[in-house]
Design a protein around this motif. Sequence first.
Motif, PDB file in Angstrom:
ATOM      1  N   ARG A  86       0.832  -1.207   0.000  1.00 51.47           N
ATOM      2  CA  ARG A  86       0.000   0.000   0.000  1.00 51.47           C
ATOM      3  C   ARG A  86       0.865   1.256   0.000  1.00 51.47           C
ATOM      4  O   ARG A  86       2.069   1.190   0.287  1.00 51.47           O
ATOM      5  N   PRO A  87       0.287   2.433  -0.316  1.00 50.41           N
ATOM      6  CA  PRO A  87       1.062   3.688  -0.297  1.00 50.41           C
ATOM      7  C   PRO A  87       1.702   3.920   1.075  1.00 50.41           C
ATOM      8  O   PRO A  87       1.035   3.790   2.114  1.00 50.41           O
ATOM      9  N   ARG A  88       2.985   4.264   1.073  1.00 50.33           N
ATOM     10  CA  ARG A  88       3.722   4.407   2.320  1.00 50.33           C
ATOM     11  C   ARG A  88       3.132   5.488   3.213  1.00 50.33           C
ATOM     12  O   ARG A  88       3.014   5.308   4.432  1.00 50.33           O
ATOM     13  N   GLU A 112       0.113   6.601   3.494  1.00 50.72           N
ATOM     14  CA  GLU A 112      -1.160   6.193   4.081  1.00 50.72           C
ATOM     15  C   GLU A 112      -0.948   5.304   5.299  1.00 50.72           C
ATOM     16  O   GLU A 112      -1.561   5.516   6.357  1.00 50.72           O
TER      17      GLU A 112
END
Length: 514
Positions: free
Chosen positions: A470-472, A474
């Motif tokens: 997942r996006p870091r 976030e």
Amino acid sequence: MSLMTETTAEPAAVHEDDPRRAWAAVFALARFEARDLLRYIPVLVTLLLYVGYTAWTLFHQQDGMDAFPALQDVDRGTQTGPLLLGIALFVCVNRCTLRSRKRGTDRQFDVLVMEPWRRTVAHVLSVVPFAAVTALVVLGEFTRQALRAGAVGHGSLAELAVGPLYVLLCGAFGVLLARLVPSTFAAPVGVVGLFVLSVFLTAGTSDAEWSRWLSPIVGEAAGNTVLPSDLVGRPAAWHALYLTGVILLLALVAILASGGRTLSLKAGAAGALALTLAGAVGQSGGVSPELAAAREQVTVSPQRDQSCVRHGGSTYCAFPEWTGRAGAWADVVDRVQSLAGGTAARQPLLVRQRVEARYGLSGDSAIEPLTTPHQVTVGTRWGGNRVPEFAVGVAYVLVAGDESKGGELCDGRVVTAMWLALGGDAHPMADLANVRIDDSVTGSASVLAPTSGLSMTAGQTDVVRELLSRPRGEVTASVKRHWAELTRSGVSTDRVARVLGTEAPKGEQDCAQE
């Protein structure tokens, strides 16, 4: 009859009245024999392989732990390269020495001005150029490693001398064998015999340490220990002296067997024997009480030998040869702390370099975890897998408080610690595999760290893998926002997964729920 008298009288005049011309002839013959050795395919091929492969490794891009060499290990690494070259020279020098006997030209040599023992000297000297090439390759190999930005430590000139001395030893032994056993079948049998002898010598235990040092090249049992240079404890200088004595002894015995009976040759052989015995006795002493005490102190109380520097809010203590590496450690600590929340994001850490030195270079014992809060262990090796392993150690100290509790983490905090260790890395999935013993990214596995590692269940692995995909930003925001709950003792993996917005693992319990 007068012609025969003149022919037999001329050698004596040349040898006795003009020794410089006699030795000039010896050196000329040595140059010829050296060039002739290059005509033998085994010598040419092994020489090209040795030089070519070493050159390729020098200029080939090295990464991982190879980019951070310890020079006290690099010097020993130069000793195995000339092995095949030495064996090839042993066989081919033996054949060259037997050439006149094999072709039936000994009778013609008997009327030449050069005595048989001088021809033996020339055969021995013909190996010197190959030893010189070996020395240049060894020097180039070591210099290239020493110039690497990540290099640490100090090499030993005596260790570097082993490769060239080994080449000389093989050549001298080949000549001696030809003089004592004038048969072309002796060299192949000698190779097998030397192999068996080396296996027997290197099989010596700690109770017979002296026996393995009788071998020309003495390696160490496989281990991950890199010791400070002054704690290596190998009798390298004595071993170089021992090899020098053996080379001289073999060469002089070969000369004596060829008819050299001068007093200086006999005295030289006696001196070479004394040199060999002195080296053999000197290298057989084992670990001295002073060295054992120094290793004990470095293992138990490393702070006595270390200097410390500050980077950011943390302190980094290292042995003198590793002080320049504090910046690299600080980069990892800053990366891990940047993902943490609460007070852990600002917690000053004491990073201390530690090593288990009591068992020498062959030791591979785990380092005991520290019980002092907010202290992190870093080893003497760096690069490659050691970087994410150090990140794991930093992460579970931030989560659990100290290293001794890292092995007890088996609840949802494992997910938090692994996210801190890997979430900020450029290749997190690759490092996830690198820090796990089975190199996997699925299922349960043990995770490596400088001291005690972690144990990941299959469910925790699934959660960590999803977080890393997942996006870091976030995930980092969620971790910081729920830091207190994510690091609470006993928190379940299921709860951590729900808090971080991932799918909870099904059909699995961690230790907090058992």
